[in-house]
Write an enzyme that holds these catalytic residues in place. Structure first.
Site, PDB file in Angstrom:
ATOM      1  N   GLY A 239     -27.074 -12.884 -18.153  1.00 46.58           N
ATOM      2  CA  GLY A 239     -26.422 -14.261 -17.252  1.00 46.58           C
ATOM      3  C   GLY A 239     -26.897 -14.926 -15.969  1.00 46.58           C
ATOM      4  N   GLU A 275     -28.749  -7.121 -18.781  1.00 49.25           N
ATOM      5  CA  GLU A 275     -29.510  -7.231 -20.594  1.00 49.25           C
ATOM      6  C   GLU A 275     -29.954  -9.207 -19.599  1.00 49.25           C
ATOM      7  OE1 GLU A 275     -25.397  -7.582 -22.414  1.00 49.25           O
ATOM      8  OE2 GLU A 275     -25.280  -4.973 -22.904  1.00 49.25           O
ATOM      9  N   PRO A 276     -30.773  -8.496 -18.898  1.00 46.92           N
ATOM     10  CA  PRO A 276     -30.986 -10.053 -19.170  1.00 46.92           C
ATOM     11  C   PRO A 276     -31.911 -10.825 -20.149  1.00 46.92           C
ATOM     12  CG  PRO A 276     -32.737  -8.584 -18.108  1.00 46.92           C
ATOM     13  CD  PRO A 276     -31.921  -7.716 -18.627  1.00 46.92           C
ATOM     14  N   CYS A 346     -32.856 -37.212 -37.978  1.00 50.08           N
ATOM     15  CA  CYS A 346     -32.566 -38.387 -38.562  1.00 50.08           C
ATOM     16  C   CYS A 346     -30.402 -38.350 -38.263  1.00 50.08           C
ATOM     17  CB  CYS A 346     -32.276 -39.309 -40.048  1.00 50.08           C
ATOM     18  SG  CYS A 346     -33.458 -39.111 -40.897  1.00 50.08           S
ATOM     19  N   TYR A 375     -33.456 -19.173 -25.782  1.00 50.89           N
ATOM     20  CA  TYR A 375     -32.937 -19.808 -26.367  1.00 50.89           C
ATOM     21  C   TYR A 375     -33.755 -21.088 -27.476  1.00 50.89           C
ATOM     22  CZ  TYR A 375     -30.049 -16.969 -24.704  1.00 50.89           C
ATOM     23  OH  TYR A 375     -29.410 -15.588 -23.612  1.00 50.89           O
TER      24      TYR A 375
HETATM   25  N1  LLP Z   1     -26.134 -10.181 -23.097  1.00 49.20           N
HETATM   26  C1  LLP Z   1     -24.961 -10.117 -23.902  1.00 49.20           C
HETATM   27  C2  LLP Z   1     -23.856  -9.737 -23.982  1.00 49.20           C
HETATM   28  C3  LLP Z   1     -25.355 -11.650 -23.991  1.00 49.20           C
HETATM   29  O1  LLP Z   1     -24.360 -12.336 -25.198  1.00 49.20           O
HETATM   30  C4  LLP Z   1     -26.476 -12.421 -24.176  1.00 49.20           C
HETATM   31  C5  LLP Z   1     -26.382 -14.121 -23.617  1.00 49.20           C
HETATM   32  C6  LLP Z   1     -27.201 -11.692 -22.692  1.00 49.20           C
HETATM   33  C7  LLP Z   1     -26.757 -10.028 -22.279  1.00 49.20           C
HETATM   34  C8  LLP Z   1     -27.931 -11.875 -21.969  1.00 49.20           C
HETATM   35  O2  LLP Z   1     -27.809 -13.254 -21.789  1.00 49.20           O
HETATM   36  P1  LLP Z   1     -28.566 -14.326 -21.188  1.00 49.20           P
HETATM   37  O3  LLP Z   1     -29.262 -13.276 -19.538  1.00 49.20           O
HETATM   38  O4  LLP Z   1     -29.905 -14.870 -21.713  1.00 49.20           O
HETATM   39  O5  LLP Z   1     -28.251 -15.844 -19.631  1.00 49.20           O
HETATM   40  N2  LLP Z   1     -28.278 -20.473 -26.680  1.00 49.20           N
HETATM   41  C9  LLP Z   1     -27.305 -20.697 -25.447  1.00 49.20           C
HETATM   42  C10 LLP Z   1     -27.742 -19.123 -24.841  1.00 49.20           C
HETATM   43  C11 LLP Z   1     -26.207 -18.177 -25.129  1.00 49.20           C
HETATM   44  C12 LLP Z   1     -25.985 -16.848 -24.916  1.00 49.20           C
HETATM   45  C13 LLP Z   1     -25.862 -16.013 -25.389  1.00 49.20           C
HETATM   46  N3  LLP Z   1     -25.694 -14.439 -24.933  1.00 49.20           N
HETATM   47  C14 LLP Z   1     -28.511 -21.557 -24.300  1.00 49.20           C
HETATM   48  O6  LLP Z   1     -29.351 -21.850 -24.582  1.00 49.20           O
HETATM   49  O7  LLP Z   1     -27.953 -21.962 -22.681  1.00 49.20           O
END
Ligand code: LLP
Length: 422
Positions: A239, A275-276, A346, A375
């Site tokens: 997150g 979980e980064p 389009c 992403y």
């Molecule tokens: N752990 C879990 C359970 C998650 O659902 C996620 C992301 C992460 C870890 C990793 O989160 P991060 O560190 O990347 O913030 N497609 C969207 C982001 C969706 C995130 C989904 N879950 C975007 O392009 O912003």
């Protein structure tokens, strides 16, 4: 921090010229920097060195097996959400005992695959899922290690589509009901409770909501232990946000985050799982695309690129901001004009930036859409029958295609006209 800089007036990824890669690969393509990926991983994991911790890189952010192998070599585990991601993690050499299986909709076959592999932990997000996992594990003569994902009802203060920690979101079990559900889980023969799990959203720019969530989780761990459960692991999800806009406030630093984690849950004697995703891969990648046309219509200047929403959907889907830089460095005193950077698909939503103040570009010029390493490629599609975007990995003065562009024969060969269609 990243390794995409101008050298002698041309953008390079580390020591390789982007224009040279574009000649070899054609556009559009994703380009990742090994040095940036490595640095981000090391800075993040290094912040947790003093704690009993395990970094499980969130595969969904960028799941190319070359990226996963690099991170595996640095010691990373994996956070996965599907059998496909399990297979990627295994192919990349990430040991099963460093893999956590998250996600709200695990299917029976996926549970079976993860149980056979021997993953470290299932992060379970609902009672029906718990009950199915129990049945599958019992049938296989196994016991599934489980952390229940708790929904702490905290507003992460991020985009509504990537916020997951409020009670109205589909994610996790209400924290107020957690004790009762842990009680029921403890009676299941195929379930072994090992910990607690939380993830409140992505692209968080402030530690406060995380701190509230982790404090609630810490309080819950104490109550669960009073109830007789063995809680050895706390999974804090991902997150942390990254800078996308030059004027964005600096997002929280990994060391500030680690200090807050230590303060909230550090004294419980648990292993901390992190979980980064975005933080590791986001600024380690760019989407390189070429200008097809410049169209001036009334007051507006439309720069039509050969990259589109199917290659990078974040601007269309979330209204996300990505910096757009010409690959050839503009003179410092070059005039700036208001430009709409759009793709050829389009749909009016196929827009990377509207009325962006930028130096002029011409047909044939290359532009880089920055901060696209997370992403980006993973969310690409072949809408408009545009071949899936290739990916390139740079390491110092070398580059390699780590996913090639499919050719049209391959794309069409996946489809079939039934013999009853005239
Ligand atoms: N752990 C879990 C359970 C998650 O659902 C996620 C992301 C992460 C870890 C990793 O989160 P991060 O560190 O990347 O913030 N497609 C969207 C982001 C969706 C995130 C989904 N879950 C975007 O392009 O912003």
């Amino acid at each position: 921090m990243h390794h995409f800089n101008y050298v002698d007036g041309q953008m390079q990824a580390e020591d390789v010229s982007i224009a040279e890669i574009a000649e070899a690969v054609q556009t559009p393509f994703y380009c990742y920097s090994s040095a940036t990926l490595t640095r981000h991983y090391q800075v993040f994991s290094g912040a947790f060195d003093a704690m009993d911790s395990l970094v499980c890189y969130s595969v969904k952010a960028n799941s190319n097996i070359a990226v996963l192998r690099m991170l595996a070599n640095l010691g990373s585990g994996a956070d996965i959400v599907s059998e496909g991601e399990l297979r990627r993690a295994q192919k990349a050499g990430i040991p099963a005992d460093r893999i956590v299986f998250s996600g709200v909709g695990k299917q029976e076959s996926e549970m079976r695959a993860a149980l056979s592999a021997g993953v470290l932990q299932f992060n379970v997000a609902s009672e029906p899922e718990l009950s199915l996992l129990n049945d599958v594990a019992v049938e296989m003569g196994l016991c599934a290690p489980v952390a229940l994902r708790i929904n702490p009802d905290v507003d992460a203060g991020t985009h509504e589509k990537i916020s997951t920690g409020k009670s109205e979101n589909k994610f996790g079990l209400p924290w107020t009901e957690a004790r009762a559900i842990y009680g029921r889980a403890a009676d299941m023969a195929g379930i072994q409770i090992v910990g607690v799990d939380v993830h409140i959203g992505s692209q968080l720019s402030d530690l406060t909501p995380l701190e509230i969530a982790f404090t609630r989780l810490g309080e819950l761990v104490i109550l669960l232990r009073e109830d007789g459960h063995i809680i050895d692991r706390i999974d804090l999800g991902g997150g942390l946000g990254i800078p996308y806009h030059p004027d964005d406030p600096e997002p929280p630093r990994p060391d500030e985050y680690a200090t807050m984690v230590q303060r909230t849950v550090g004294d419980l004697g648990c292993q901390i799982i992190l979980e980064p995703g975005r933080l590791i891969a986001g600024n380690a990648g760019i989407l390189v695309t070429r200008v097809i046309y410049v169209k001036e219509a009334g007051e507006r200047i439309f720069v039509i690129l050969d990259g589109a929403m199917n290659d990078l959907v974040r601007p269309s889907l979330y209204g996300a901001y990505h910096q757009i830089q010409p690959v050839k460095e503009p003179p410092t005193d070059a005039d700036k004009v208001s430009i709409d950077f759009v793709g050829p698909v389009c749909e009016s939503g196929d827009t990377f930036a509207t009325q962006r103040l930028s130096t002029r570009v011409e047909a044939g010029d290359l532009v880089a859409i920055m901060s696209a390493g997370a992403y980006g490629a993973v969310m690409a599609s072949s809408y408009n029958t545009r071949p899936l975007t290739p990916e390139v990995l740079v390491n110092e003065d070398k580059f390699a295609i780590i996913r090639r562009r499919p050719d049209y024969d391959e794309i069409l060969a996946q489809e079939h006209i039934p013999n009853w269609v005239e």
